[in-house]
Design an enzyme around this catalytic site. Structure first.
Site, mmCIF file in Angstrom:
data_model
loop_
_atom_site.group_PDB
_atom_site.id
_atom_site.type_symbol
_atom_site.label_atom_id
_atom_site.label_comp_id
_atom_site.label_asym_id
_atom_site.label_seq_id
_atom_site.Cartn_x
_atom_site.Cartn_y
_atom_site.Cartn_z
ATOM 1 N N ASP A 1 46.743 29.009 38.387
ATOM 2 C CA ASP A 1 45.500 29.078 37.620
ATOM 3 C C ASP A 1 45.701 28.363 36.288
ATOM 4 O O ASP A 1 46.625 28.683 35.536
ATOM 5 C CB ASP A 1 45.141 30.548 37.399
ATOM 6 C CG ASP A 1 43.865 30.752 36.613
ATOM 7 O OD1 ASP A 1 43.249 29.759 36.196
ATOM 8 O OD2 ASP A 1 43.494 31.918 36.412
ATOM 9 N N ARG B 1 51.669 35.110 30.567
ATOM 10 C CA ARG B 1 50.874 34.142 29.824
ATOM 11 C C ARG B 1 51.432 34.071 28.401
ATOM 12 O O ARG B 1 50.941 34.735 27.483
ATOM 13 C CB ARG B 1 49.390 34.552 29.810
ATOM 14 C CG ARG B 1 48.773 34.603 31.209
ATOM 15 C CD ARG B 1 47.307 35.002 31.155
ATOM 16 N NE ARG B 1 46.745 35.122 32.499
ATOM 17 C CZ ARG B 1 45.500 35.549 32.754
ATOM 18 N NH1 ARG B 1 44.702 35.882 31.741
ATOM 19 N NH2 ARG B 1 45.060 35.635 33.991
ATOM 20 N N GLN C 1 46.776 42.579 37.193
ATOM 21 C CA GLN C 1 45.392 42.738 37.616
ATOM 22 C C GLN C 1 45.301 42.832 39.135
ATOM 23 O O GLN C 1 46.205 42.429 39.853
ATOM 24 C CB GLN C 1 44.514 41.598 37.099
ATOM 25 C CG GLN C 1 44.815 40.222 37.648
ATOM 26 C CD GLN C 1 43.943 39.154 36.993
ATOM 27 O OE1 GLN C 1 43.500 39.289 35.861
ATOM 28 N NE2 GLN C 1 43.704 38.072 37.704
ATOM 29 N N ASP D 1 31.538 37.321 33.543
ATOM 30 C CA ASP D 1 32.470 38.356 33.107
ATOM 31 C C ASP D 1 31.783 39.718 33.100
ATOM 32 O O ASP D 1 30.613 39.825 32.711
ATOM 33 C CB ASP D 1 32.968 38.079 31.680
ATOM 34 C CG ASP D 1 33.881 36.860 31.598
ATOM 35 O OD1 ASP D 1 34.414 36.450 32.641
ATOM 36 O OD2 ASP D 1 34.050 36.339 30.478
ATOM 37 N N GLU E 1 36.156 43.058 27.854
ATOM 38 C CA GLU E 1 36.136 42.413 29.169
ATOM 39 C C GLU E 1 37.129 43.089 30.112
ATOM 40 O O GLU E 1 38.306 43.232 29.785
ATOM 41 C CB GLU E 1 36.497 40.933 29.037
ATOM 42 C CG GLU E 1 36.525 40.194 30.377
ATOM 43 C CD GLU E 1 37.132 38.807 30.271
ATOM 44 O OE1 GLU E 1 37.789 38.383 31.231
ATOM 45 O OE2 GLU E 1 36.959 38.157 29.214
ATOM 46 N N SER F 1 36.865 38.920 35.095
ATOM 47 C CA SER F 1 36.199 37.629 35.236
ATOM 48 C C SER F 1 36.155 37.320 36.720
ATOM 49 O O SER F 1 37.098 37.619 37.455
ATOM 50 C CB SER F 1 36.928 36.523 34.470
ATOM 51 O OG SER F 1 38.206 36.288 35.015
#
Length: 345
Positions: free
Chosen positions: A57, A111, A126, A246, A259, A262
Site C-alpha cells: 500500500d 509506518r 487493523q 472514511d 477515524e 478507510s
C-alpha cells in the site's frame, strides 16, 4: 496533531489488567461481528512483501516502507507492509472467491513516517478486509449499504461490551450520516479539512465522509489516498466523484473527530488508468499488481481496514493509542502522559 491531554482523565476500567481484558473482548467480538455482517472468511496475512511488485500500500504515495534484503533470495529487497489493500485483491483472485463473499485478515504493519500523537503510532494493527462484488455493484448505493453493515458491527460490539464492562457506556447514535467531501467544503469553505470534519462529526457523531483523495472544487483534496486501490474519481449517483470514504466517530475523550476506518469500492481498469494519470504515476502500470488488474485478471471488489487499536481506544474511552498497544513514544510524551494518569504500554 500535537499530544492532547484531556482534563481530569481517568482510566474508567480501573487497572491496566482490566484494560487488557477489555481489549481482548473488543477484538474477539468485533471480528466475529464484521465477518458475519460482510460474509468474510479469515485468512493468514503476510507481514512482508517483495519490493518492486506494486503490492504494498502506497498510502499517500510519500511514506517510506521499512526495507531489507532477503539473503536466501540473492539479497532481493523486501518491505514491511503498510497495509494489505492490494494484496487482498490478489488473494481473492487466486482463491477464486465468488461475488458476495470475501476475506479478512489480522494485519500488522509498520509506518515509520507517522507523526506520533494520541492517535498515531508507527505500529499499525487493523482488520483488513476485501469482498468480491459484481460490476453492477460499483455504485454509491452499494457502498453505503456496506458502510451501514460495518457500522452495525461496531454498534453490536459496543452494546455487548457494555454488558461485560458496565462502566463503558454506549455513545454511538442509531444511524451513520453520509456526506461528500465537496459538500463539506461548501458548508465550511473557510475551515481546514480537519476542522470541517470536527464540525460535521460533532453534529452527527457518526459520519461517513465520501470522496477521499479526489480533487475538490478549490483544487485541494480532503485527504490523501493512493491512486491504485480506492476509486475516488468515478462519478456517483449524487453528482460528485468517488466511491470511497472514511468512517468518522465523535470522540468524547479527545473532543474531536476520530477515524476508525478507510474503505471503498476499488478501482476497475478504467479508474486505475485515470487515477494513475491524474497523479503522474503511469509507470506503475508495469508493476505486477497493476498488470494483473489491467489485464482483467482481478475481480471487482470493495474493501478497507478497521483499526484494531483505534476501535479499542474509542470503545474503551482511552486518551492515547499507547494505552491499547505497545509501541515507541518520545520520553517527553511518556512523561506528560504519566503525569496525567495515562499509562502507555
Amino acid at each position: 496533531m500535537p499530544l492532547y491531554i484531556p482534563e481530569n482523565y481517568t482510566n474508567i476500567l480501573g487497572t491496566v489488567q482490566n484494560t487488557e481484558k477489555a481489549v481482548k473482548s473488543v477484538k474477539d467480538m468485533f471480528q466475529d461481528n464484521l465477518s458475519a455482517q460482510l460474509a468474510l472468511l479469515r485468512v493468514t496475512a503476510p507481514m512482508v512483501v517483495l519490493s518492486g511488485t506494486g503490492i504494498n500500500d502506497d498510502l499517500n504515495s510519500v511514506e517510506r516502507p521499512v526495507r531489507f534484503p532477503v539473503k536466501d533470495l540473492g539479497d532481493r529487497p523486501a518491505e514491511v507492509v503498510h497495509s494489505l489493500a492490494k494484496w487482498k485483491r490478489l488473494k481473492l483472485a487466486d482463491m477464486g472467491i465468488a461475488p458476495g463473499m470475501g476475506i479478512y485478515t489480522d494485519m500488522n504493519a509498520l509506518r515509520p513516517d507517522e507523526e506520533l500523537d494520541n492517535l498515531h503510532s508507527i505500529y499499525v494493527d487493523q482488520w483488513d478486509w476485501e469482498k468480491v462484488i459484481r460490476r453492477e455493484d460499483r455504485n454509491l448505493s452499494f457502498l453505503k449499504k456496506t458502510v451501514r453493515r460495518i457500522y452495525e458491527a461496531i454498534k453490536v460490539t459496543e452494546n455487548k461490551l457494555f454488558i461485560e464492562f458496565p462502566q463503558v457506556t454506549p455513545s454511538l447514535p442509531e444511524d451513520i450520516f453520509f456526506i461528500h467531501a465537496e459538500e463539506l467544503l461548501r458548508m465550511y469553505p473557510d475551515l481546514t479539512p480537519k476542522e470541517r470534519e470536527n464540525e460535521i462529526v460533532r453534529q452527527h457523531r457518526a459520519v461517513f465522509l465520501i470522496g477521499i483523495g479526489g480533487e475538490l472544487s478549490d483544487g485541494t483534496v480532503h485527504d490523501g489516498r493512493a491512486a491504485d486501490y480506492d476509486d475516488w474519481s468515478t462519478p456517483n449517483e449524487d453528482g460528485f466523484n468517488g466511491l470511497n470514504g472514511d468512517i468518522l466517530l465523535w470522540n468524547d475523550v479527545l473532543q474531536s473527530s476520530f477515524e476508525v476506518s478507510s474503505m471503498g469500492i476499488r478501482v476497475d481498469c478504467e479508474a486505475m488508468r485515470r487515477q494513475l494519470a491524474i497523479r503522474g504515476q503511469e509507470d506503475k502500470a508495469e508493476l505486477y499488481f497493476h498488470k494483473r488488474l489491467l489485464a482483467g485478471e482481478l475481480p471487482y471488489t470493495i474493501g478497507g481496514g478497521v483499526g484494531q487499536s483505534r476501535l479499542c481506544m474509542f470503545l474503551l474511552k482511552k486518551a492515547h493509542i499507547g494505552e491499547i498497544q505497545s509501541s515507541i513514544w518520545s520520553e517527553e510524551d511518556r512523561r506528560k502522559c504519566a503525569e496525567a494518569g495515562i499509562v502507555l504500554a
